[in-house]
Write a protein that holds these residues in place. Structure first.
Motif: not given
Length: 412
Positions: A313, A345, A349, A351, A376, A390-392, A406
C-alpha cells in the motif's frame, strides 16, 4: 647543497591533504575508490568559504557523482573525523542562519521562527528549511575566515537586514556575500535528503530527536508491505524455514528500497515501512518489490500455496518526524492512512491513495512497470473519520483472475 627544511615545512610535506585523508580513511567502506577520490579532489581545491558550509550537492556536481553517493561519503567522512556535521535553519528571506546544532539529539523545538535580521516569519519543516551542511574538521584543515558571529552593542536587537549589516566588518560582509552566492549556485541539502540515506541511518544511531521534540514534514511518500498468509506458511514449513524465507524477503525489500532512494523506517513482524522523498521513486520501488518477490519465488521453486505473496500500500502527505523507541519514525494521519491502505492489498497487487496517484510521473511509472488500475473506490478505513479514495493496480496476469472487491478487507 640541498636546502634544509624546517620541522613545520617537513610536517606540511608529510601530512596528507584532506582529500588524501578522505580516500585513506574511507577505503574500509564499500565505495567506488574513483568516486571517493573525485570527492577528495574537490575538497583539496575548494575555497575556505566552501568548506565552512560544505554543500554535498556542490561537491557532487564537481566530483560528477550522484548526490546520494556524495551524502554517503560526507557522512562517513564525519565518522572518520574528516568533517563535522551541522544541522541548521536558514531564513527564507535573507538566508541568514537562524539556529544550528551538531546532532538531532539536541535539536530545539522548531516551528515558527522570526528572523532577527529581516523579520521574515519562517515555518520550519524537515524537507524545506532544515538544512544539512558539513564543515572540514579543524584537525584536518584550518580555515582562514573572519569571525562568523556578529557582535551587537549591549541591548541592541536588529530589526532589519540593514541594521544587521551595519554591525559587521567589511571582511564579514564579504564572507556573507560569498556564502550567499554559493547558496544561490546550488540548492541546499535538506534534512529530509540526509534522512533518506540508509547508510546514515545505519551508522548514526545517536542522531535521533529528543523524545519531546517533533519536526514537521511537509510531504513524504510511504510504502507499507506485508506477506499474505505468513501465519499459514509458518505452520506448513515450520518456524526455522519460514523465518529464513521471511528474512530473505526483507533483504530483497531493503535492496530495492535503497536502489530507488528510499529508507527502511522499521519492520513489524513480516511487514515493512519504507519512506521516500518523491512519490515517483516510491512507485518504482513498489513495482520492483513485486518483481523481486516473483523472481525469488521462481529461483526457489516456490509456487502455489508455498509462494511468497506480497501486499503493498502507498500513500503520501504531511506528517511529523518523531523519536519512537530511539529511532527516527513518522507519526500522524498520513502514516495511519498508509498502513490501512496496505491492509487492503490482496497480494501481488499495489493499492494506492488518490492523493498518491495524482502525480503524472507516478502514473507513468506504474504503466511502465506493467500495472493497470483494476478498481477505484471510496472506503472507510479503521480509525479514520473520512472515506479515502483508493485504486488497486494489478499486473496483466491478475486481470483474468476472479475479482475480490477491496471493501472485503476494510475494518470499521
Amino acid at each position: 647543497m640541498m636546502e634544509q627544511l624546517s620541522p613545520s615545512q617537513t610536517t606540511q610535506i608529510l601530512m596528507p591533504s584532506a582529500g588524501q585523508l578522505l580516500v585513506q580513511r574511507l577505503a574500509k567502506y564499500q565505495f567506488d575508490p574513483e568516486e571517493v577520490k573525485a570527492f577528495g579532489d574537490y575538497i583539496d581545491q575548494a575555497r575556505d568559504e566552501e568548506l565552512y558550509r560544505l554543500n554535498p550537492r556542490r561537491a557532487a556536481a564537481h566530483a560528477e557523482i550522484d548526490l546520494r553517493r556524495a551524502l554517503e561519503i560526507a557522512a562517513m567522512g564525519v565518522r572518520e573525523g574528516i568533517f563535522n556535521l551541522l544541522w541548521g535553519v536558514n531564513c527564507a528571506g535573507c538566508n541568514g542562519e537562524l539556529c544550528s546544532f551538531p546532532n538531532l539529539n539536541v535539536a530545539p523545538a522548531l516551528g515558527e521562527m522570526t528572523c532577527p535580521a529581516c523579520r521574515t516569519q519562517n515555518s520550519i519543516a524537515v524537507d524545506h528549511q532544515l538544512q544539512v551542511t558539513f564543515s572540514i574538521h579543524p584537525a584536518v584543515r584550518v580555515l582562514d575566515l573572519p569571525p562568523i558571529e556578529v557582535a551587537f552593542p549591549d541591548g541592541f536587537l536588529p530589526t532589519s537586514k540593514e541594521d544587521f549589516i551595519q554591525n559587521t566588518t567589511p571582511e564579514q560582509q564579504a564572507l556573507f556575500e560569498n556564502l550567499q552566492q554559493l547558496a544561490q549556485e546550488h540548492a541546499p541539502v535538506t534534512g529530509m535528503d540526509l534522512l533518506h540515506v540508509q547508510m546514515f541511518r545505519d551508522f548514526f544511531k545517536d542522531q535521533v530527536l529528543p523524545v519531546h521534540v517533533s519536526l514537521k514534514v511537509t510531504r513524504v511518500a510511504l510504502i507499507f508491505t506485508d506477506l499474505r498468509g505468513s501465519t499459514a506458511m509458518y505452520a506448513a514449513k515450520g518456524d526455522p524455514l519460514a523465518y529464513n524465507l521471511v528474512r530473505q524477503h526483507f533483504d530483497l525489500l531493503v535492496r530495492e528500497t535503497g536502489r530507488f532512494g528510499g529508507v527502511i523506517i522499521k519492520t513489524i513482524g513480516d511487514a515493512v515501512m519504507a519512506s521516500f522523498v518523491r512519490e515517483v521513486d516510491a512507485a518504482r520501488a513498489a513495482v520492483a518489490f513485486q518483481e523481486a518477490i516473483a523472481e525469488f519465488n521462481r529461483q526457489n521453486n516456490l509456487d502455489g500455496s508455498e509462494a511468497l505473496i506480497l501486499k503493498i500500500g502507498l500513500h503520501s502527505g504531511p506528517c511529523l518526524n518523531v523519536n519512537l523507541n530511539d529511532t527516527l519514525d513518522y507519526f500522524g494521519t498520513t502514516v495511519n492512512t498508509a498502513a490501512r491502505i496496505g491492509s487492503l492489498s490482496k497480494g501481488g497487487d499495489i493499492v494506492v491513495s488518490r492523493a498518491f496517484l495524482e502525480d503524472v510521473a507516478v502514473q507513468q511509472a506504474f504503466m511502465a512497470g506493467g500495472y493497470t488500475p483494476r478498481e477505484t473506490m471510496r472506503v472507510i478505513l479503521r480509525g479514520l473519520p473520512e472515506p479515502v479514495e483508493v485504486t488497486q493496480l494489478v499486473p496483466a496476469n491478475m486481470l483474468t483472475e476472479a475479482h475480490v472487491p477491496l471493501v472485503g478487507q476494510v475494518g470499521g
